[in-house]
Write an enzyme that holds these catalytic residues in place. Structure first.
Site, PDB file in Angstrom:
ATOM      1  N   HIS A 111      25.807 -20.931  25.852  1.00  0.00           N
ATOM      2  CA  HIS A 111      25.844 -22.127  26.214  1.00  0.00           C
ATOM      3  C   HIS A 111      25.395 -23.140  25.295  1.00  0.00           C
ATOM      4  CE1 HIS A 111      25.502 -20.762  30.718  1.00  0.00           C
ATOM      5  NE2 HIS A 111      25.106 -19.740  30.299  1.00  0.00           N
ATOM      6  N   PHE A 112      26.478 -23.835  24.792  1.00  0.00           N
ATOM      7  CA  PHE A 112      26.187 -24.738  23.795  1.00  0.00           C
ATOM      8  C   PHE A 112      26.042 -26.369  23.994  1.00  0.00           C
ATOM      9  CE2 PHE A 112      28.001 -21.612  19.897  1.00  0.00           C
ATOM     10  CZ  PHE A 112      26.590 -21.048  20.256  1.00  0.00           C
ATOM     11  N   ARG A 113      26.205 -26.456  25.168  1.00  0.00           N
ATOM     12  CA  ARG A 113      25.805 -27.956  25.986  1.00  0.00           C
ATOM     13  C   ARG A 113      26.691 -29.026  25.367  1.00  0.00           C
ATOM     14  NH1 ARG A 113      23.170 -24.869  29.761  1.00  0.00           N
ATOM     15  NH2 ARG A 113      20.983 -24.302  29.075  1.00  0.00           N
ATOM     16  N   ASN A 135      29.729 -24.517  31.986  1.00  0.00           N
ATOM     17  CA  ASN A 135      28.996 -25.327  32.721  1.00  0.00           C
ATOM     18  C   ASN A 135      28.333 -26.675  31.833  1.00  0.00           C
ATOM     19  OD1 ASN A 135      27.260 -23.667  31.188  1.00  0.00           O
ATOM     20  ND2 ASN A 135      25.763 -23.794  32.757  1.00  0.00           N
ATOM     21  N   HIS A 160      28.870 -14.390  37.485  1.00  0.00           N
ATOM     22  CA  HIS A 160      27.191 -14.791  37.684  1.00  0.00           C
ATOM     23  C   HIS A 160      27.142 -14.213  39.041  1.00  0.00           C
ATOM     24  CE1 HIS A 160      23.129 -16.796  37.198  1.00  0.00           C
ATOM     25  NE2 HIS A 160      23.382 -16.478  38.401  1.00  0.00           N
ATOM     26  N   HIS A 219      24.915 -10.822  32.493  1.00  0.00           N
ATOM     27  CA  HIS A 219      23.607 -10.678  32.675  1.00  0.00           C
ATOM     28  C   HIS A 219      23.075  -9.629  33.709  1.00  0.00           C
ATOM     29  CE1 HIS A 219      24.164 -14.052  35.211  1.00  0.00           C
ATOM     30  NE2 HIS A 219      24.047 -14.867  34.349  1.00  0.00           N
ATOM     31  N   ASP A 246      23.460 -14.763  26.664  1.00  0.00           N
ATOM     32  CA  ASP A 246      23.165 -15.901  27.640  1.00  0.00           C
ATOM     33  C   ASP A 246      22.424 -16.986  26.974  1.00  0.00           C
ATOM     34  OD1 ASP A 246      23.094 -17.391  29.890  1.00  0.00           O
ATOM     35  OD2 ASP A 246      21.884 -16.370  30.956  1.00  0.00           O
TER      36      ASP A 246
END
Ligand code: NCD
Ligand code: ZN
Ligand code: ZN
Length: 417
Positions: free
Chosen positions: A56-58, A88, A171, A218, A283
């Site tokens: 998740h690199f936002r 996300n 997920h 995960h 993750d």
């Protein structure tokens, strides 16, 4: 021709060779080769670069936590040469136009190769997200994630994915199995989102998947590994293998699905050692220290990890818990197969993505070493071995913990392997 010499991992063994590289591809593997430029790494080990299918690199939206430049820099330093970024971000990547805009924003800043996930809400969205390397579905509430709430919607999505060549990463937590307990510590959080919730969600996916390729993100328990539908792949994170509800890290260790008690973690390790878990994935879900420094129940869920997978797990290779072939399969080969990209193996015709490791180099893990924007790691102080050089398609991207080439990363596309 570029030549890289060292003890390379080839077909299951280490061999002192010279790799010849042209236009980013391995074109020759010989005892010796003469090139225009030669890196001589002596008896250091050359391994295929890592492929992390879950980061998740936002960017866009939450770039105070991370962005593509910083996230891919940490990846390179930690020996990861390809990442696949989750949807996300803000706005969530639910449609083709959002995906194209995200691509426009992040592409120029990638220091390692990358792909992007799409998060479709329907089979029609799957089509619009054709530029995604793969798809993601969130079955329970988690940080900023678009939720799919019922079986009919999930079945529709899976049918959409079945008509593509790629896979659906899940997920897998079933919120109907959550307990509404006040969560003040890791143990409470584990009870609030219990292992049954994971197993139940995985079983639902098994029931509804039809012909879709499914990948379970995960997994935290042996039961989850065993519950996965035949032919489905799964990933395990270093934090679920190395941390537990007994780790003294409070809200920093709050993550979805939760850290589990030590006994569960040991059972999970047994599944890994037995070869039942396909791959590692970090993750990598960074939040700032300020965001994590609030009462447990208010803290955001997620821990950073893109730089630490190799460094903290390589000790298990050194100690013969994980034979090198199994480690390489889980770090590089199996994720490459999942993505159907021409990477993950040192062989003629493959992308020259590789890392250089001196197993005698052992150091204590620090957040600074990971070059994390968020400024912390849950593995602070852990015994670590970082690769000392990382090549992406033959370009030296990082060396001795420093980024030496910027923006070398490219969008990955599936090959017909
Ligand atoms: C992730 C995040 O922060 O984006 N958080 C987490 O606890 N793992 C989302 C996710 O992967 O569930
Ligand atoms: Zn998740
Ligand atoms: Zn995630």
């Amino acid at each position: 021709m570029l030549v890289i010499e060292g003890r390379a991992y080839l077909e299951g063994q280490l061999e002192s060779v010279a790799l010849g590289i042209e236009d980013g591809t391995i074109v020759a593997i010989k005892k010796t080769l003469r090139g225009d430029e030669t890196y001589r790494f002596g008896d250091a080990i050359l391994l295929p670069g890592g492929i992390d299918v879950h980061v998740h690199f936002r960017e866009p939206g939450k770039t105070h936590k991370e962005d593509f430049a910083s996230g891919t820099e940490s990846a390179a330093v930690g020996g990861v040469t390809t990442v696949v970024d989750m949807p996300n971000t803000r706005p969530p990547v639910t449609k083709g136009d959002v995906l194209r805009e995200k691509l426009r924003v992040v592409s120029r800043h990638a220091n390692v190769d990358f792909g992007l996930y799409g998060a479709p809400a329907s089979a029609a969205d799957v089509k619009s997200l054709a530029d995604a390397i793969a798809y993601k579905v969130y079955l329970a509430e988690t940080t900023d994630a678009p939720l799919i709430r019922d079986d009919a919607a999930l079945a529709d999505l899976l049918a959409g994915v079945a008509s593509t060549k790629t896979y659906m990463s899940v997920h897998a937590e079933d919120p109907s199995r959550f307990q509404s307990l006040p969560a003040k510590k890791l143990e409470d959080y584990h009870r609030a989102r219990p292992p049954e919730a994971e197993r139940s969600a995985i079983e639902t996916v098994g029931r509804l998947r039809g012909e879709a390729r499914v990948h379970i993100a995960h997994v935290t328990t042996a039961e989850a590994v065993k519950a996965r539908p035949a032919g489905a792949t799964c990933e395990v994170t270093p934090h679920h293998l190395l941390l537990s509800t007994a780790s003294p890290i409070g809200a920093r260790g709050k993550v979805n699905p939760p850290l589990r008690p030590i006994a569960e973690r040991e059972n999970l390790w047994r599944e890994v050692v037995a070869g039942s878990v396909d791959m590692f994935a970090s993750d990598h879900a960074p939040h700032t220290l300020d965001e994590k420094s609030v009462p447990f129940d208010e803290a955001p869920a997620g821990v950073p990890g893109v730089a630490t997978t190799f460094p903290v797990l390589f000790r298990y290779v050194r100690r013969d818990v994980l034979p090198l072939p199994q480690f390489v399969a889980m770090f590089s080969e199996n994720p490459a197969k999942l993505l159907r990209v021409n990477k993950g193996t040192l062989a003629v015709g493959r992308d020259a993505d590789l890392i250089v490791v001196d197993p005698r180099r052992i150091e204590k893990m620090t957040a600074r070493r990971c070059r994390y924007k968020c400024g912390w790691t849950p593995f602070e102080g852990a015994e670590s071995t970082f690769p000392f050089a990382t090549f992406v398609r033959g370009q030296l991207v990082s060396q001795e913990g420093e980024l030496v080439t910027e923006s070398a990363g490219r969008l990955i596309t599936p090959s017909e392997l």
